[in-house]
Write a protein that holds these residues in place. Structure first.
Motif, PDB file in Angstrom:
ATOM      1  N   GLY A 306       0.785  -1.226   0.000  1.00 32.06           N
ATOM      2  CA  GLY A 306       0.000   0.000   0.000  1.00 32.06           C
ATOM      3  C   GLY A 306       0.814   1.272   0.000  1.00 32.06           C
ATOM      4  O   GLY A 306       0.239   2.376  -0.039  1.00 32.06           O
ATOM      5  N   GLU A 307       2.155   1.175   0.032  1.00 34.08           N
ATOM      6  CA  GLU A 307       2.986   2.381   0.005  1.00 34.08           C
ATOM      7  C   GLU A 307       3.148   2.903  -1.416  1.00 34.08           C
ATOM      8  O   GLU A 307       3.100   2.142  -2.386  1.00 34.08           O
ATOM      9  CB  GLU A 307       4.354   2.096   0.625  1.00 34.08           C
ATOM     10  N   ARG A 308       3.378   4.216  -1.524  1.00 31.53           N
ATOM     11  CA  ARG A 308       3.556   4.865  -2.828  1.00 31.53           C
ATOM     12  C   ARG A 308       4.909   5.583  -2.842  1.00 31.53           C
ATOM     13  O   ARG A 308       5.130   6.532  -2.092  1.00 31.53           O
ATOM     14  CB  ARG A 308       2.423   5.861  -3.099  1.00 31.53           C
ATOM     15  N   TRP A 309       5.791   5.110  -3.699  1.00 33.22           N
ATOM     16  CA  TRP A 309       7.178   5.558  -3.729  1.00 33.22           C
ATOM     17  C   TRP A 309       7.509   6.270  -5.038  1.00 33.22           C
ATOM     18  O   TRP A 309       7.042   5.871  -6.110  1.00 33.22           O
ATOM     19  CB  TRP A 309       8.123   4.363  -3.613  1.00 33.22           C
ATOM     20  N   ALA A 310       8.361   7.269  -4.927  1.00 35.65           N
ATOM     21  CA  ALA A 310       9.043   7.831  -6.089  1.00 35.65           C
ATOM     22  C   ALA A 310      10.464   7.289  -6.091  1.00 35.65           C
ATOM     23  O   ALA A 310      11.144   7.325  -5.052  1.00 35.65           O
ATOM     24  CB  ALA A 310       9.065   9.359  -6.036  1.00 35.65           C
ATOM     25  N   LEU A 311      10.901   6.773  -7.240  1.00 35.59           N
ATOM     26  CA  LEU A 311      12.280   6.314  -7.410  1.00 35.59           C
ATOM     27  C   LEU A 311      12.974   7.349  -8.284  1.00 35.59           C
ATOM     28  O   LEU A 311      12.639   7.510  -9.455  1.00 35.59           O
ATOM     29  CB  LEU A 311      12.307   4.935  -8.060  1.00 35.59           C
ATOM     30  N   LEU A 312      13.931   8.072  -7.708  1.00 38.01           N
ATOM     31  CA  LEU A 312      14.538   9.206  -8.389  1.00 38.01           C
ATOM     32  C   LEU A 312      16.041   9.022  -8.523  1.00 38.01           C
ATOM     33  O   LEU A 312      16.649   8.217  -7.831  1.00 38.01           O
ATOM     34  CB  LEU A 312      14.240  10.503  -7.617  1.00 38.01           C
ATOM     35  N   GLY A 313      16.629   9.796  -9.432  1.00 48.86           N
ATOM     36  CA  GLY A 313      18.078   9.764  -9.627  1.00 48.86           C
ATOM     37  C   GLY A 313      18.428  10.131 -11.051  1.00 48.86           C
ATOM     38  O   GLY A 313      17.581  10.064 -11.950  1.00 48.86           O
ATOM     39  N   ILE A 469      -8.743   4.997  -4.020  1.00 45.37           N
ATOM     40  CA  ILE A 469      -9.861   4.051  -3.896  1.00 45.37           C
ATOM     41  C   ILE A 469      -9.404   2.593  -3.856  1.00 45.37           C
ATOM     42  O   ILE A 469     -10.234   1.690  -3.845  1.00 45.37           O
ATOM     43  CB  ILE A 469     -10.877   4.247  -5.042  1.00 45.37           C
ATOM     44  N   SER A 470      -8.078   2.375  -3.837  1.00 42.27           N
ATOM     45  CA  SER A 470      -7.577   1.004  -3.757  1.00 42.27           C
ATOM     46  C   SER A 470      -6.342   0.964  -2.867  1.00 42.27           C
ATOM     47  O   SER A 470      -5.819   2.005  -2.465  1.00 42.27           O
ATOM     48  CB  SER A 470      -7.233   0.472  -5.156  1.00 42.27           C
ATOM     49  N   ASN A 471      -5.879  -0.233  -2.582  1.00 42.35           N
ATOM     50  CA  ASN A 471      -4.684  -0.385  -1.743  1.00 42.35           C
ATOM     51  C   ASN A 471      -3.457  -0.734  -2.586  1.00 42.35           C
ATOM     52  O   ASN A 471      -2.520  -1.368  -2.106  1.00 42.35           O
ATOM     53  CB  ASN A 471      -4.917  -1.461  -0.677  1.00 42.35           C
ATOM     54  N   VAL A 472      -3.443  -0.326  -3.844  1.00 47.07           N
ATOM     55  CA  VAL A 472      -2.344  -0.627  -4.743  1.00 47.07           C
ATOM     56  C   VAL A 472      -1.047  -0.010  -4.234  1.00 47.07           C
ATOM     57  O   VAL A 472      -1.037   1.067  -3.623  1.00 47.07           O
ATOM     58  CB  VAL A 472      -2.652  -0.133  -6.171  1.00 47.07           C
ATOM     59  N   THR A 473       0.048  -0.711  -4.469  1.00 46.49           N
ATOM     60  CA  THR A 473       1.388  -0.190  -4.174  1.00 46.49           C
ATOM     61  C   THR A 473       1.946   0.422  -5.452  1.00 46.49           C
ATOM     62  O   THR A 473       1.713  -0.084  -6.549  1.00 46.49           O
ATOM     63  CB  THR A 473       2.304  -1.324  -3.683  1.00 46.49           C
ATOM     64  N   LEU A 474       2.679   1.520  -5.318  1.00 47.58           N
ATOM     65  CA  LEU A 474       3.126   2.273  -6.496  1.00 47.58           C
ATOM     66  C   LEU A 474       4.612   2.604  -6.403  1.00 47.58           C
ATOM     67  O   LEU A 474       5.102   3.046  -5.363  1.00 47.58           O
ATOM     68  CB  LEU A 474       2.319   3.572  -6.618  1.00 47.58           C
ATOM     69  N   ILE A 475       5.315   2.369  -7.516  1.00 51.18           N
ATOM     70  CA  ILE A 475       6.682   2.888  -7.704  1.00 51.18           C
ATOM     71  C   ILE A 475       6.634   3.779  -8.944  1.00 51.18           C
ATOM     72  O   ILE A 475       6.251   3.318 -10.026  1.00 51.18           O
ATOM     73  CB  ILE A 475       7.713   1.764  -7.904  1.00 51.18           C
ATOM     74  N   TYR A 476       7.040   5.028  -8.789  1.00 56.06           N
ATOM     75  CA  TYR A 476       6.895   6.022  -9.863  1.00 56.06           C
ATOM     76  C   TYR A 476       8.256   6.657 -10.139  1.00 56.06           C
ATOM     77  O   TYR A 476       8.889   7.194  -9.230  1.00 56.06           O
ATOM     78  CB  TYR A 476       5.890   7.094  -9.432  1.00 56.06           C
ATOM     79  N   VAL A 477       8.700   6.580 -11.393  1.00 59.62           N
ATOM     80  CA  VAL A 477      10.004   7.129 -11.787  1.00 59.62           C
ATOM     81  C   VAL A 477       9.788   8.313 -12.722  1.00 59.62           C
ATOM     82  O   VAL A 477       9.011   8.228 -13.685  1.00 59.62           O
ATOM     83  CB  VAL A 477      10.857   6.066 -12.505  1.00 59.62           C
ATOM     84  N   THR A 478      10.456   9.403 -12.455  1.00 56.50           N
ATOM     85  CA  THR A 478      10.388  10.566 -13.341  1.00 56.50           C
ATOM     86  C   THR A 478      11.582  11.475 -13.090  1.00 56.50           C
ATOM     87  O   THR A 478      12.229  11.405 -12.040  1.00 56.50           O
ATOM     88  CB  THR A 478       9.084  11.355 -13.132  1.00 56.50           C
TER      89      THR A 478
END
Length: 501
Positions: A306-313, A469-478
């Protein structure tokens, strides 16, 4: 008085069975550097391809005035000398070759050492570029490699480059040609913050070296070198402005983004699965090395359900390699201490078990995804984690694919082949493919590349709505801070393969 270089004279262009331009005019003179902008699908890339001679016109003509001076020089006495030699084009996709001179690449190839060895190195690729002889080359190999910060990559196989590194290589190859005209298709896309800053400086040097520039770009990314702006809309240039006359804020969509929350709830419920994992990802001292190059060095990362992360670098930091360990694409996962979905890698799970729980999209997936399926088939293939649909379509799943297309505002392309729709719509199809099975984990690697302002804002709102509205886990790169969804509240930052604060 500056002389004309190119005149686009009342051209008509038919592209992918659609009449994209009719009676379009455009004049490009010495001393000018143009930005061509407009909504996604307006034809920016097609116009560049037509100017480059890669797409034919079916009405009007394109006049290359600069060839008059070329012919006066009687270069090498070449009677077959054409404008193609003096125009360089850096596009959105690369066209690398294997050592056997084929383009038979596949998506996971960069992670398989034996297969990736069958590709040119950066040095070999650049040395294969044919340099023009109309003047003493200003952009030599050494100068170009230094300017694009490729020195440390010269002995690296092209297939192993990150998205941003590949973009720099393509720009270097175009520059090495020492053209008269340099065409860029969204040159800043995929570049990290520091590289974008240095590229802004580089463009000024390119212009000062006597090369004229035309680029397709966002209204919000106009490098300092740009002197004029052409805005494409409905098959014609709606405005032709000087840099001083142009204000990006006046050309944003300005419209309120509306997301149908009830429709999204229904989509998520239709394909709902019970995600009861405790830890989605657990990595301990992950170490990845290819030859003498350390790609990841003692990386630790815990992602709870359920955590939402940004992966940066920055470009080349190791982000894509790190994601490949999670997504099941990298065989070195078995040599490391990695737990995915509460199960240690190498304890009996298959790659397909892992992929079934993940919705994934990346620039590399876009590069290699086959384009001969219809958009509905492409999206339905997300249920099977295959690059295309290789089994009979199931009506309920095709209907769900269509509803996801409606949610992302691309349902008008449902029956079209993927290759016959605008690049921005292709990318949105792959995003719908990642979403369709309502996975436990979404991995979005630079998902907004090639999308216009409205599409970016709409997709970002869709992601936030899904997270709400959901418990999706997210990894987001930008590489763009403004693209990060509001629902993201955790950050892992990589630099040179190591986690930095």
């Amino acid at each position: 008085m500056n002389l004309p270089l190119i005149t686009v004279d009342h051209i008509s262009v038919k592209f992918l069975n659609n009449q994209l331009f009719s009676n379009l005019n455009f004049k490009f003179t010495q001393g000018q550097n143009w930005a061509i902008t407009g909504k996604s699908g307006s034809g920016k890339s097609v116009l560049l391809q037509a100017i480059a001679g890669n797409i034919g016109v079916n009405g009007g003509s394109i006049i290359y005035h600069f060839m008059d001076d070329v012919h006066k020089q009687e270069l090498s006495g070449d009677a077959l000398l054409t404008f193609h030699r003096f125009i360089a084009f850096a596009g959105a996709k690369h066209h690398f070759k294997t050592l056997s001179n084929t383009s038979d690449f596949y998506y996971q190839q960069r992670y398989n050492s034996s297969d990736s060895e069958n590709t040119l190195t950066v040095r070999e690729y650049l040395q294969s570029v044919k340099v023009n002889e109309h003047k003493t080359p200003y952009w030599t190999f050494d100068k170009t490699v230094a300017a694009l910060n490729l020195s440390a990559l010269c002995d690296k196989q092209t297939i192993k480059l990150s998205n941003g590194e590949t973009k720099r290589l393509m720009i270097a190859a175009a520059l090495l040609k020492n053209p008269i005209i340099l065409l860029f298709d969204n040159p800043l896309t995929g570049l990290d913050v520091e590289t974008r800053k240095s590229f802004n400086v580089l463009l000024n040097e390119i212009s000062a070296s006597g090369i004229s520039i035309i680029m397709a770009t966002s209204t919000f990314e106009l490098p300092d070198v740009v002197t004029n702006v052409a805005i494409l809309d409905n098959g014609s240039i709606s405005q032709n402005l000087t840099r001083q006359e142009f204000e990006a804020s006046e050309h944003s969509s300005g419209e309120k983004v509306v997301v149908d929350i009830n429709a999204l709830k229904q989509l998520l419920n239709t394909s709902a699965t019970n995600h009861n994992y405790r830890q989605i990802v657990s990595m301990a001292d992950v170490f990845i090395k290819y030859g003498d190059n350390v790609i990841l060095n003692k990386v630790n990362w815990l992602i709870n359900h359920g955590e939402r992360w940004a992966l940066l670098g920055p470009n080349g930091a190791g982000k894509s390699t790190l994601l490949s360990l999670i997504n099941g694409d990298n065989p070195q996962a078995y040599a490391n201490n990695i737990v995915l979905f509460d199960k240690k890698r190498g304890t009996g799970e298959s790659i397909w078990d892992i992929k079934s729980k993940i919705g994934f999209v990346s620039p590399e997936l876009y590069q290699y995804f086959p384009t001969d399926n219809s958009c509905l088939q492409v999206i339905e293939s997300g249920f099977y984690d295959t690059l295309g649909l290789f089994r009979p379509s199931i009506k309920s799943r095709a209907d769900l694919a269509l509803n996801w297309m409606k949610a992302l505002e691309i349902d008008q392309y449902a029956r079209h082949l993927l290759k016959n729709i605008p690049a921005s719509a292709q990318r949105l199809c792959l995003l719908a493919r990642a979403l369709i099975k309502n996975p436990a984990l979404l991995i979005f690697d630079e998902p907004c590349q090639g999308l216009d302002n409205h599409q970016q804002q709409h997709f970002k709102s869709v992601v936030d709505a899904i997270c709400n509205i959901s418990n999706v886990t997210l990894i987001y790169v930008t590489h763009y801070q403004h693209e990060i969804p509001d629902s993201v509240d955790k950050v892992l930052r990589l630099d040179k393969g190591e986690v930095v604060s």
